[in-house]
Design a protein around this motif. Sequence first.
Motif, PDB file in Angstrom:
ATOM      1  N   SER A  19       0.817  -1.213   0.000  1.00 15.65           N
ATOM      2  CA  SER A  19       0.000   0.000   0.000  1.00 15.65           C
ATOM      3  C   SER A  19       0.853   1.267   0.000  1.00 15.65           C
ATOM      4  N   THR A  22       3.082   1.491  -3.439  1.00 18.61           N
ATOM      5  CA  THR A  22       2.352   1.858  -4.654  1.00 18.61           C
ATOM      6  C   THR A  22       1.935   3.323  -4.622  1.00 18.61           C
ATOM      7  N   GLN A  23       1.534   3.806  -3.448  1.00 20.09           N
ATOM      8  CA  GLN A  23       1.167   5.219  -3.346  1.00 20.09           C
ATOM      9  C   GLN A  23       2.389   6.127  -3.476  1.00 20.09           C
ATOM     10  N   MET A 247      -5.686  -0.058   4.021  1.00 17.35           N
ATOM     11  CA  MET A 247      -4.343  -0.456   4.449  1.00 17.35           C
ATOM     12  C   MET A 247      -4.177  -1.956   4.252  1.00 17.35           C
ATOM     13  N   GLY A 248      -2.974  -2.444   4.499  1.00 11.40           N
ATOM     14  CA  GLY A 248      -2.725  -3.872   4.438  1.00 11.40           C
ATOM     15  C   GLY A 248      -3.432  -4.602   5.560  1.00 11.40           C
TER      16      GLY A 248
END
Length: 433
Positions: A19, A22-23, A247-248
Motif C-alpha cells: 500500500s 504503490t502510493q 491499508m494492508g
Amino acid sequence: MTATAAGSGAVVVLGSTGSIGTQALDVIAHLGAHPGAPGEPGRVPTPRVVGLAAGGGRLDLLAAQAVTHAVPRLAVSAAGTDVVSRLRAALADAAARAGRPDPVAEILTGPDAATDLIAAAGVGEGDVVLNGITGSVGLAPTLAALRSGATLALANKESLVVGGALVKRALRRPGQVVPVDSEHSAIAQALRSGVHEKGLTSPTLTGRSEVRRLILTASGGPFRGRRRAELAGVTAAQALAHPTWAMGPVVTVNSSTLVNKGLELIEAHLLFDVHPADITVVVHPQSVVHSMVEFIDGATIAQASPPDMRLPIALGLTWPHRPDLAGLVTPQAWSESTAWAFEPLDAETFPAVDLARAAVAASATHPAVLNAANEQAVAAFLDGRLRWLDIVDIDAAVLEAHCGQPEPGLDDVLAADAWARARADELIAARTR
C-alpha cells in the motif's frame, strides 16, 4: 539543527508493491509530470527511483513498476531458483506492453535482499530510502539506510518499536528520519509550526521545552463504540472493514484492536523524545485531524487533511519542502458543512494502548516482544486459529513472561523477538486445542 533536504537525488522504495509503496510511486509519477516552474512554490526536484524491493508475491506489479520508472535494480525477499527467471519474464512482458526497454540490470533475491539493495544502489546523503515494509523484518533495512547516510522516510513503525535504541544509535545526523505514518507526520508538521528555533527543518523534536504533550488521534477502527462483550464473535472480514483507511491486512487488524495506536505511541515516544505519559490518544472518527501538539501556553496545533496517505508520503520524500499535490490529493472541502468529533479512548474495551505504555516502562526489549507476539497473534486470527479478543490477551501474556534487557544489542533484540514468537505460538496452540 537542520536536516538535509530530501528528495533532491535518488530514491529507493522498499515494499514497493504494498500500500505505501504503490502510493509512493504514484506521488513520484505526479511530481515528475508536474515539475512546475523554477522558483514556483511547491516545486521540488523530481525523485529518481534507483531501486525497488518487494516480497515477491506480485512479480507482475513489480515488473510494471520497474519499467514505468526505469528502475535499474530490484530486490525480492522470496528465495528460490525460479524467482529471477519469473521476474525476468514479467519484465519482458511489461516492457513489451509499455513499448519501453527493460531497464533492470540487477536482481537481488533472498531474505537480505532489501538490505543489500541499499548498498547496491549507492544511496547517501541527499538521497531517500522509503521503508514501506510491513513488520519487524523492516529493522535491518532501516539500519542499513541510516548507515548509508540517506534520509530515511519511515513508514515501517516496527523498526522503531523493535529496535528503537539501535535506530537512535545508528543516526548519523539530526533529522535523518522523516516519519511517514500520518500521525507522526502530523506531529512533525505541528512541531515545525510551533517550536521556536531558528532554522528548524528537522522532523524530530528539538524544542521540547515548549511542548506539554502530544495528542495521537485514532479513528477507533470498525468496532468503535462497542463494549468487550459485543466483540466475542468478531470475524476477520469485520476486522478488515476499516471505516476510513485502506491499508494492508496486518495494519488493518491492528487498527481494529488499537494495537496499531499502541505501537504508534511507542514510535512517537522514540521519534520525539516525549515520555509516554505525555502522549494522549483520542478517538477522532473522521480521520481528518491526524494528530496534535499541545504547547505550554495552552495552544494546540493540529494538522488536518483528508485521510490520504499520499500527503505524508510526499512529505517523507521531499522534507522539509511541501510539494504541490494539486490533482493528486483533494483538500478538505471547507465550503461544505463539516463536523469533527473527539472522544476519549475506551481503555477497558481496547487495552492495547495501556499495554504499549507498560512495555516501554518495562525494558528496552519489551516493545519488541509486544510487536512479535502481536504479529503471531494477528496471523493466527487471520488464519481462523484465534479469536479477535484473544489477540491482545496473547500480547499481554507474552509481555508478562518476558525478562527484559536495559541496553540490548541487535542479537539481543532478535533473540527477544524469536522468543516472543515461540511463546506466542505456544499460547495460541493452547487456545485452539
